[in-house]
Design a protein around this motif. Structure first.
Motif, PDB file in Angstrom:
ATOM      1  N   SER A 141       0.839  -1.194   0.000  1.00 35.16           N
ATOM      2  CA  SER A 141       0.000   0.000   0.000  1.00 35.16           C
ATOM      3  C   SER A 141       0.879   1.251   0.000  1.00 35.16           C
ATOM      4  N   ARG A 142       0.621   2.137  -0.940  1.00 34.20           N
ATOM      5  CA  ARG A 142       1.363   3.402  -0.960  1.00 34.20           C
ATOM      6  C   ARG A 142       0.991   4.283   0.221  1.00 34.20           C
ATOM      7  N   TRP A 143      -0.273   4.247   0.617  1.00 36.07           N
ATOM      8  CA  TRP A 143      -0.692   5.034   1.768  1.00 36.07           C
ATOM      9  C   TRP A 143       0.036   4.586   3.031  1.00 36.07           C
ATOM     10  N   GLU A 145       2.923   3.090   3.179  1.00 39.48           N
ATOM     11  CA  GLU A 145       4.335   3.456   3.057  1.00 39.48           C
ATOM     12  C   GLU A 145       4.550   4.935   3.343  1.00 39.48           C
ATOM     13  N   ASP A 146       3.659   5.791   2.831  1.00 38.62           N
ATOM     14  CA  ASP A 146       3.805   7.226   3.071  1.00 38.62           C
ATOM     15  C   ASP A 146       3.624   7.586   4.542  1.00 38.62           C
ATOM     16  N   THR A 195       9.710  -5.018   3.246  1.00 36.09           N
ATOM     17  CA  THR A 195       9.161  -4.077   2.267  1.00 36.09           C
ATOM     18  C   THR A 195       9.813  -4.249   0.899  1.00 36.09           C
ATOM     19  N   GLU A 199       7.840  -5.447  -2.538  1.00 37.12           N
ATOM     20  CA  GLU A 199       7.831  -4.558  -3.704  1.00 37.12           C
ATOM     21  C   GLU A 199       8.456  -5.209  -4.935  1.00 37.12           C
TER      22      GLU A 199
END
Length: 310
Positions: A141-143, A145-146, A195, A199
């Motif tokens: 999830s990019r959210w 990770e951010d 991670t 990825e």
């Protein structure tokens, strides 16, 4: 006379053939049997020889390298080697061995080891569970990770020693402070390697699984995690080593028992052989724990093709 002699010859030839045939047929298996079996049994290598050729020779090289290092250490200590590195005050391996035998005869030395093992087991277990969960979330999830990555990158460079005052202020006991510091040391390698592995999962495999009707949970369990497992295992191994490093820092400052406290206390008491004993025990326990982690994860990596070494 000619006809009689020819008849006699015709009657004697089958008899000679019948007499010689059984002899040859009986003699050939007896003579060929042992000769055929002998080369196969002689050329088959023994299991011990196969093990030594595949694995034993490598262990022999490793043990030989350690023996050479100990021999050089003994020579440098006996001769007072002093070329930037001063061996005048460094005890020789024989003195360290004598002190180790004395320590093994008491009970306090084992108490230090047991306390350290308990702290590492608890802190490392928490780091593995939380680290894998956070790593998978960041990789998928990019959210996530951010939100999580800024904390990881901000806290990761802080050394374990710098956490000691804050851990003492935040947590109620010294035991919990040491476990917290050890937990932080093991957490970051597990998170980052997990991670990275998630990825790097082949997107073609994910699309193929989704086209076959697989759910997101099935893709996670059967595609993403197996593909990321090499990186996860690497993070677990690195995290174990960093956990022992962080444990040493915590026990030096705020511990009463533990192999780190034993090493630092030996320095304050000017017991130089005990300092080296503590260092070697930490290295040995860290190596053993890392080996156990790798062995426990080997069944999860059966699909991986090994290569790269000659």
């Amino acid at each position: 006379m000619d006809s009689k002699s020819n008849a006699a010859l015709k009657t004697t030839e089958p008899e000679t053939a019948e007499q010689t045939a059984p002899a040859s047929s009986v003699a050939s298996p007896a003579s060929a049997g042992p000769a055929a079996n002998t080369p196969t049994t002689a050329s088959k290598p023994s299991p011990a020889r196969l093990w030594f050729k595949a694995t034993g020779s490598r262990y022999l090289v490793r043990v030989t390298a350690l023996i050479v290092a100990v021999a050089l250490w003994q020579i440098a200590s006996d001769n007072g080697f002093n070329l930037y590195i001063n061996f005048d005050n460094i005890p020789a391996p024989t003195a360290v061995w004598s002190a180790l035998v004395t320590e093994l005869g008491g009970q306090e030395f084992y108490l230090h080891i047991m306390h350290s093992l308990q702290r590492v087991a608890l802190a490392y277990g928490l780091a593995v569970v939380l680290g894998v969960v956070l790593g998978v979330a960041m990789g998928r999830s990019r959210w996530a990770e951010d939100i999580i990555l800024p904390y990881i990158e901000l806290l990761r460079p802080i050394p374990a020693v710098a956490w000691i005052p804050l851990a003492i202020l935040m947590l109620p006991t010294e035991q919990s402070s040491i476990i917290f510091i050890t937990f932080l040391g093991a957490l970051f390698p597990v998170v980052l390697n997990t991670t990275h592995g998630v990825e790097q999962t082949n997107p073609t495999l994910i699309r193929a699984a989704r086209s076959l009707g697989a759910s997101n949970r099935a893709i996670l369990w059967h595609v993403v995690l197996p593909g990321a497992m090499p990186s996860i295992v690497a993070g677990l191994a690195i995290g174990m080593g960093v956990a022992w490093f962080s444990l040493l820092a915590g026990e030096i400052i705020s511990g009463q028992y533990g192999i780190g406290y034993y090493t630092w206390n030996s320095y304050t008491l000017i017991q130089y052989p005990q300092i080296i004993i503590g260092m070697l025990v930490i290295g040995g326990l860290g190596t053993l724990c890392t080996l156990l982690v790798r062995k426990a994860c080997n069944p999860l990596l059966k699909w991986q093709v090994k290569g790269g070494q000659s």
